[in-house]
Design an enzyme around this catalytic site. Structure first.
Site, mmCIF file in Angstrom:
data_model
loop_
_atom_site.group_PDB
_atom_site.id
_atom_site.type_symbol
_atom_site.label_atom_id
_atom_site.label_comp_id
_atom_site.label_asym_id
_atom_site.label_seq_id
_atom_site.Cartn_x
_atom_site.Cartn_y
_atom_site.Cartn_z
ATOM 1 N N ASP A 1 -1.020 -0.813 -0.975
ATOM 2 C CA ASP A 1 -1.154 -1.499 -2.266
ATOM 3 C C ASP A 1 -0.280 -2.748 -2.245
ATOM 4 O O ASP A 1 0.648 -2.848 -1.428
ATOM 5 C CB ASP A 1 -0.743 -0.586 -3.429
ATOM 6 C CG ASP A 1 -0.980 -1.248 -4.791
ATOM 7 O OD1 ASP A 1 -1.956 -2.014 -4.926
ATOM 8 O OD2 ASP A 1 -0.186 -1.019 -5.722
ATOM 9 N N SER A 2 -0.577 -3.664 -3.141
ATOM 10 C CA SER A 2 0.266 -4.857 -3.251
ATOM 11 C C SER A 2 1.680 -4.471 -3.676
ATOM 12 O O SER A 2 2.632 -5.179 -3.392
ATOM 13 C CB SER A 2 -0.327 -5.796 -4.302
ATOM 14 O OG SER A 2 -0.386 -5.127 -5.544
ATOM 15 N N CYS B 1 -7.245 -0.404 -11.895
ATOM 16 C CA CYS B 1 -6.083 -0.927 -11.151
ATOM 17 C C CYS B 1 -5.165 0.263 -10.950
ATOM 18 O O CYS B 1 -4.912 1.024 -11.905
ATOM 19 C CB CYS B 1 -5.383 -2.012 -11.964
ATOM 20 S SG CYS B 1 -3.764 -2.485 -11.288
ATOM 21 N N CYS C 1 -5.699 -0.195 -3.833
ATOM 22 C CA CYS C 1 -5.550 -1.415 -4.637
ATOM 23 C C CYS C 1 -6.952 -1.914 -4.938
ATOM 24 O O CYS C 1 -7.705 -2.254 -4.013
ATOM 25 C CB CYS C 1 -4.769 -2.451 -3.826
ATOM 26 S SG CYS C 1 -4.656 -4.062 -4.618
HETATM 27 N N1 DGL Z 1 -2.610 -1.919 -7.865
HETATM 28 C C1 DGL Z 1 -3.342 -3.124 -7.631
HETATM 29 C C2 DGL Z 1 -4.782 -2.933 -8.107
HETATM 30 O O1 DGL Z 1 -5.262 -1.862 -8.098
HETATM 31 C C3 DGL Z 1 -2.519 -4.176 -8.225
HETATM 32 C C4 DGL Z 1 -3.005 -5.506 -8.323
HETATM 33 C C5 DGL Z 1 -2.042 -6.627 -8.301
HETATM 34 O O2 DGL Z 1 -1.211 -6.696 -7.398
HETATM 35 O O3 DGL Z 1 -2.195 -7.490 -9.181
HETATM 36 O O4 DGL Z 1 -5.501 -3.807 -8.464
#
Ligand code: DGL
Length: 269
Positions: free
Chosen positions: A7-8, A194, A70
Site C-alpha cells: 500500500d502507499s 480505499c 491499495c
Molecule cells: N490505501 C490506498 C487506497 O486504497 C490509499 C491511497 C492514497 O495513498 O491516497 O486507495
C-alpha cells in the site's frame, strides 16, 4: 515463499490483518511507500512508476505473489502492469474484484455475463485518482446491469489518517458523506474503495445511517486470497510478518501501533 502486501501507506494493514487471521501460517511481507503517500492525488503515470518500484522491491524480497492492497494503485496501475511489466512466474493481484463480487453476489472468479442484482443505488467513496480512473464502474459493468453508481472523491482523508489526526479524518468523512447524499439521497449500499477507510468505518456508517450496507475490503480480500492460495500451491511458512517502509521507520511504526493497537515494527525498505 512469502506473499507481498503493498500500500502507499498504512491502509493496507487493514487487509493484512484480515489475511493473517484467515491464513495464520503464511509469511507476509508488508511494504508501505510512506515516502510517497498519498497516491490518491498523483497522476496515473506517477502511480504506475511508484507501484512498479514498490512491487519490484517485494519481488526482490522473495515474494512471487503481490497483492496491491491499495485501490488507487489497483485502479491506476494494475492493468498497465499486467499488460507488459510483470515478469514471468510472478503474480500481482488487485483489491477491486473481491469487493465487486461481494456487491454483485457472485462467487469468487464467477465470470458469467452481467446480470441484474439486488442493489441499484451504490455510493462509492475513494481517492480522487481512483474515482478519476472509473475502474470501479468498469469492473462493475462486467458483472451487473442497471446499477447506478455515484462516486465521491474523498480528498484529504488519507492525509489525515496518515498524519494520525482522526478527528480531522472523521470530520472529512462526514462532509464527504454529506456531499454524496446531496447527489444520491438514498444509496442502498456504500463501497469503501480505499483501504485506509476501514479505519473510519464507524464514521462512515454513522454518517450514512444504519440502513445503508457498507462494504469494506479487508475481510473480502482475506477470503479471496485464502481461496486463491488453496488453489495455487503452497505458501505455508512460519506466519511471521515483516513490515517495510520507504519512510521513517520509527514514525511509521508509531502510527501503525496506534492504528492497530498492538506493537508493529517497521524497518527501512
Ligand atoms: N490505501 C490506498 C487506497 O486504497 C490509499 C491511497 C492514497 O495513498 O491516497 O486507495
Amino acid at each position: 515463499m512469502a506473499v507481498g502486501i503493498f500500500d502507499s501507506g498504512l491502509g493496507g494493514l487493514t487487509v493484512l490483518e484480515a489475511a493473517q487471521k484467515r491464513l495464520p501460517d503464511v509469511d507476509f511481507i508488508y511494504l508501505a511507500d510512506s515516502e510517497h503517500a498519498p497516491y490518491g492525488v498523483r497522476t496515473a503515470d506517477d502511480i504506475y512508476e511508484l507501484t512498479c518500484a514498490a512491487v519490484q522491491r517485494l519481488f526482490d524480497a522473495g515474494c512471487d505473489l503481490v497483492i496491491l492492497a491499495c485501490n488507487t494503485a489497483s485502479a491506476a496501475a494494475l492493468r498497465r502492469m499486467q499488460e507488459g511489466w510483470i515478469p514471468e512466474g510472478k503474480r500481482v493481484l488487485g483489491v477491486f474484484v473481491p469487493l465487486i463480487e461481494a456487491l454483485t453476489e457472485r462467487d469468487w472468479g464467477d465470470n458469467s455475463p452481467p446480470r441484474e442484482v439486488d442493489v441499484q443505488h451504490v455510493a462509492l467513496f475513494a481517492t480522487p485518482a481512483t474515482v478519476a480512473s472509473r475502474a470501479f464502474q468498469r469492473e462493475l459493468a462486467f458483472r451487473a446491469i442497471g446499477v447506478d453508481v455515484e462516486a465521491q472523491a474523498c480528498g484529504g482523508v488519507v492525509d489525515a489518517i496518515e498524519g494520525g489526526d482522526f478527528i480531522l479524518a472523521e470530520a472529512m468523512v462526514r462532509s464527504h458523506v454529506d456531499a454524496l447524499t446531496r447527489k444520491m439521497p438514498k444509496p442502498q449500499a456504500a463501497i469503501l474503495g480505499c483501504t485506509h477507510y476501514p479505519l473510519m468505518l464507524d464514521a462512515f456508517q454513522e454518517a450514512l445511517g444504519a440502513d445503508v450496507k457498507v462494504f469494506s475490503q479487508a475481510n473480502l480480500v482475506g477470503e479471496s486470497l485464502a481461496d486463491y492460495l488453496t488453489r495455487h500451491g503452497d505458501k505455508i511458512g512460519s506466519g511471521e510478518p515483516a513490515y517495510l517502509t520507504t519512510g521513517d521507520p520509527k514514525q511509521v511504526s508509531n502510527r501503525a501501533t496506534q492504528f492497530l493497537r498492538r506493537q508493529i515494527t517497521f524497518t527501512a525498505a
